[in-house]
Every structure is written in C-alpha cells, then in structure tokens.
Design a protein around this motif. Structure first.
Motif, PDB file in Angstrom:
ATOM      1  N   ALA A 237      19.363 -38.955 -21.673  1.00  0.00           N
ATOM      2  CA  ALA A 237      17.991 -39.037 -21.197  1.00  0.00           C
ATOM      3  C   ALA A 237      17.047 -38.656 -22.318  1.00  0.00           C
ATOM      4  CB  ALA A 237      17.783 -38.104 -20.005  1.00  0.00           C
ATOM      5  N   THR A 238      15.852 -39.243 -22.321  1.00  0.00           N
ATOM      6  CA  THR A 238      14.882 -38.891 -23.358  1.00  0.00           C
ATOM      7  C   THR A 238      13.523 -38.625 -22.721  1.00  0.00           C
ATOM      8  OG1 THR A 238      13.789 -39.587 -25.406  1.00  0.00           O
ATOM      9  CG2 THR A 238      14.309 -41.311 -23.831  1.00  0.00           C
ATOM     10  N   ILE A 239      12.831 -37.615 -23.243  1.00  0.00           N
ATOM     11  CA  ILE A 239      11.433 -37.357 -22.921  1.00  0.00           C
ATOM     12  C   ILE A 239      10.668 -37.194 -24.228  1.00  0.00           C
ATOM     13  CG2 ILE A 239      11.928 -36.271 -20.693  1.00  0.00           C
ATOM     14  CD1 ILE A 239      11.365 -33.556 -22.135  1.00  0.00           C
ATOM     15  N   HIS A 240       9.361 -37.354 -24.180  1.00  0.00           N
ATOM     16  CA  HIS A 240       8.506 -37.133 -25.344  1.00  0.00           C
ATOM     17  C   HIS A 240       7.606 -35.938 -25.080  1.00  0.00           C
ATOM     18  CE1 HIS A 240       8.731 -41.507 -27.095  1.00  0.00           C
ATOM     19  NE2 HIS A 240       9.907 -40.904 -27.021  1.00  0.00           N
ATOM     20  N   TYR A 241       7.355 -35.205 -26.128  1.00  0.00           N
ATOM     21  CA  TYR A 241       6.460 -34.058 -26.050  1.00  0.00           C
ATOM     22  C   TYR A 241       5.413 -34.168 -27.159  1.00  0.00           C
ATOM     23  CZ  TYR A 241       4.621 -29.378 -26.793  1.00  0.00           C
ATOM     24  OH  TYR A 241       3.786 -28.314 -26.984  1.00  0.00           O
ATOM     25  N   TYR A 242       4.126 -34.171 -26.766  1.00  0.00           N
ATOM     26  CA  TYR A 242       3.048 -34.199 -27.749  1.00  0.00           C
ATOM     27  C   TYR A 242       2.499 -32.799 -27.924  1.00  0.00           C
ATOM     28  CZ  TYR A 242       3.035 -39.286 -27.544  1.00  0.00           C
ATOM     29  OH  TYR A 242       3.381 -40.615 -27.633  1.00  0.00           O
TER      30      TYR A 242
END
Length: 375
Positions: free
Chosen positions: A369-374
């Motif tokens: 699974a992948t998520i992005h964090y800014y």
C-alpha cells in the motif's frame, strides 16, 4: 502537481522536498506474547561505501520459536556511528548499538526474516561487527532445541512484499522527466535521462528508484488506445538501466490520474479502456523482467464531481482491474509486488479502510500500500 521525491526512512518512506510516500508491505501479523529467541542468524551487508560514509542492510532470520518485540544488539569494532535508519529504532552508546523493531515488523515467525537498514559514518576502517544478539541470544546459526512445527507454523504470505519494501530503502524519485506533461521528457525543463544519471543514483547509496510515467501524450485514440512503441521502448530503456545497477524500480500511471482518469464517473468506459490498455501493454512488455521491478497502479487517484464513497468504489475498480491484468499476464508478473494507493494517496483512516477492503478481497500476499505525505 510535479512530484519531487526521494525515498528515505519511516517504515518504508519516500521523502524529499514537498512529498513523501509511505509503502507498507501487506502480510499477516498474529499477536502473541514476547519470547526469547532460541536461535538466529544475521546477514550484515555493507551495500555502498564512500569516504566517510556507508549504507548497510541487516537481515535477521529467526531459527527458534516465534518472537515478538525484538532487539538486535552488536558492537561496531571500528567506532562507526549510525546517522539514519529505516524499519528499526536505533539507539547507541559509543560503539554499542541496539536496533529495536518498528512496531509493524515486531513479529518474526520461525524461519522468517526481518530486515532493516541504515546509513552510517566511519573513519579509518569500516570492519563488520563480530557478533549479534537477538533478545539476548547470540546469533550463531544454531538453536538450543528444535521447534515444534505443529505449534509454530511458518508465516502465511506477505514475506516477499515485506522484504522487498524494506530492501528498497533508501530510494530516489526520478520526477519531472518521463512523468512530465508535454511532448517528451524534457517538457518540464529536465534534460533527457542518461545512464550516467542512474549510475550516479546507485553510487550514492540508493537502493531503489521510482520512475513515474505519464502516458497521455503517447497514447492513441479509440478504439485501440495504443501506446507509442518508441515511448514504450524509452521507458524500458530507463528501467533496464536501473535494473542493471541492481536497483529496485517502480513504474506507474502518473499524471494521467488528473488529466483523463479523473473523469471516470462521467466517461467510465473510455477511462477504463485507456487504463486497461496501458497496463495490458506494460504488463506484456515487462512480464519477464526482474522481480525487482514493481508496478504502481496509479498516482494520486482522484475523481471529479463525486463523493468519497463513489470515488473509493471507482478506485477499487481500477485497482482490481490492474491486479487482474498484471497477474493474468504470467511470467514474473504472476508474483511481482504490486503497489496500490488510497484515494488521493491520503493517509486518513477512512481511505486506509477502503484500500484495506480492496486488498482483503484480492487475497494476494505480494501487495504493498502507498500513501503520500506533504510536509
């Protein structure tokens, strides 16, 4: 938005200036009481070294009873110091080092392996540690007593994905090139990718490279939606350069997510046909490539004029179709690690839960699974 990413620590994490993406291997973790390991072995490997610095990977194989909540301890013989770590929490005093599990990788089943890595500094010499202990037991490749296989079964699935994701750290993102929106990879001001660039990335100690790819300007119209063969050749050339450097590689469908895939609710069949054609073509081209190549279904999925429930349903359809196309294409694609995003690659629990439902329904141990964090 143009991604500018570099993969570094925090479980399995990508980071540079504006965006980080966290990859989590999907596996099975069973709660149980902490136990002392009866036996273990350690593979300590300096993967890259340069004046004053180095990158190492440590793989710990549990040869005894399953353990939960582990600590691996060793002493650096040459005064080395750890400056950054991933997939473990590091504490040190002088040359004495303790690496503790990161929570999500606390369990090591019998005959299972957990890996972590770090960057370090050295001066004069960079000799390997002579001895490691796991929860106080010396890791010498032996066991104190045999393990009963009827009470400690091996882990069920997920090991390949977990190990792959761990081994990818640290990583680097090749942004604003093959993912650029325009005539070619120089449209956003970068020069053409060269083999020397890829070699330089590997030489600096990175273990993986994400190569985002935007297909829009290189895909024909209905009904075939054919990919330009020259562009596909170019993508393969860059991928092959990275694999030749023994890097893990990830490719995807990138800015297409907002250029045309976002209209899936109002233009369902066209979007799905374009999407399926890309993955059918990519899967066929790369079916026999190294299993160090990973596929990411779509970058930052988003859908116009729909609520979150509908958007999650549309993303589930894309992720499920992607999974079936790749797996059915055979070759190494039958077990290749596939990366699935949440809606908007957002880490809010509601989006994680929706993706968890997709993953559960696919029943495939080689998913991440992948998520992005800014930040």
């Amino acid at each position: 938005m143009r991604d500018a990413m570099r993969w570094t620590r925090r479980r399995v994490i990508l980071a540079v200036s504006s965006i980080a993406a966290v990859f989590v291997g999907i596996g099975v973790a069973l709660p149980m009481a902490a136990q002392a390991a009866e036996g273990c072995e350690v593979d300590y490997a300096v993967q890259h070294q340069w004046p004053g610095g180095f990158t190492a990977n440590v793989s710990v194989t549990n040869l005894g009873d399953p353990v939960n909540d582990w600590e691996l301890a060793w002493t650096f013989p040459s005064g080395q110091q750890i400056t950054q770590a991933w997939n473990a929490a590091i504490t040190s005093s002088g040359g004495d080092v303790t690496a503790a599990d990161a929570g999500y990788n606390a369990r090591i089943a019998t005959d299972a392996t957990v890996s972590f890595g770090f960057n370090g500094s050295w001066s004069g010499a960079n000799a390997e540690p002579a001895e490691f202990t796991l929860n106080g037991v010396v890791c010498n490749g032996g066991t104190g007593q045999p393990t009963d296989p009827t009470t400690t079964p091996p882990p069920t699935g997920g090991a390949n994905a977990m190990e792959t994701v761990a081994a990818m750290q640290p990583g680097w993102n090749l942004g604003n090139s093959l993912d650029s929106v325009g005539a070619d990879e120089t449209a956003w001001g970068n020069p053409r990718i060269t083999q020397e660039l890829i070699q330089n990335v590997a030489a600096q100690g990175f273990n993986s490279i994400r190569i985002p790819v935007t297909w829009d300007n290189h895909q024909g119209g209905a009904p075939d939606y054919a990919i330009d063969p020259a562009y596909l050749d170019r993508v393969e050339e860059v991928v092959d350069w990275a694999l030749a450097e023994d890097l893990y590689v990830l490719i995807n469908i990138h800015h297409d997510s907002w250029i045309w895939a976002a209209d899936m609710q109002s233009n369902h069949d066209v979007v799905l046909d374009r999407y399926n054609t890309i993955w059918t073509t990519v899967a066929e081209r790369f079916r026999d490539h190294s299993d160090k190549l990973l596929f990411e279904s779509i970058n930052e999925p988003q859908f116009n004029n729909v609520d979150d429930a509908t958007a999650n349903s549309l993303l589930d359809e894309l992720n499920t179709s992607f999974h079936q196309i790749v797996r059915d294409s055979g070759g190494n694609n039958a077990t290749r690690v596939l990366v699935l995003p949440t809606l908007h690659t957002n880490a809010d629990q509601v989006y994680l839960d929706a993706l968890a439902g997709t993953i559960a329904s696919l029943d495939d141990p080689n998913l991440a699974a992948t998520i992005h964090y800014y930040g």
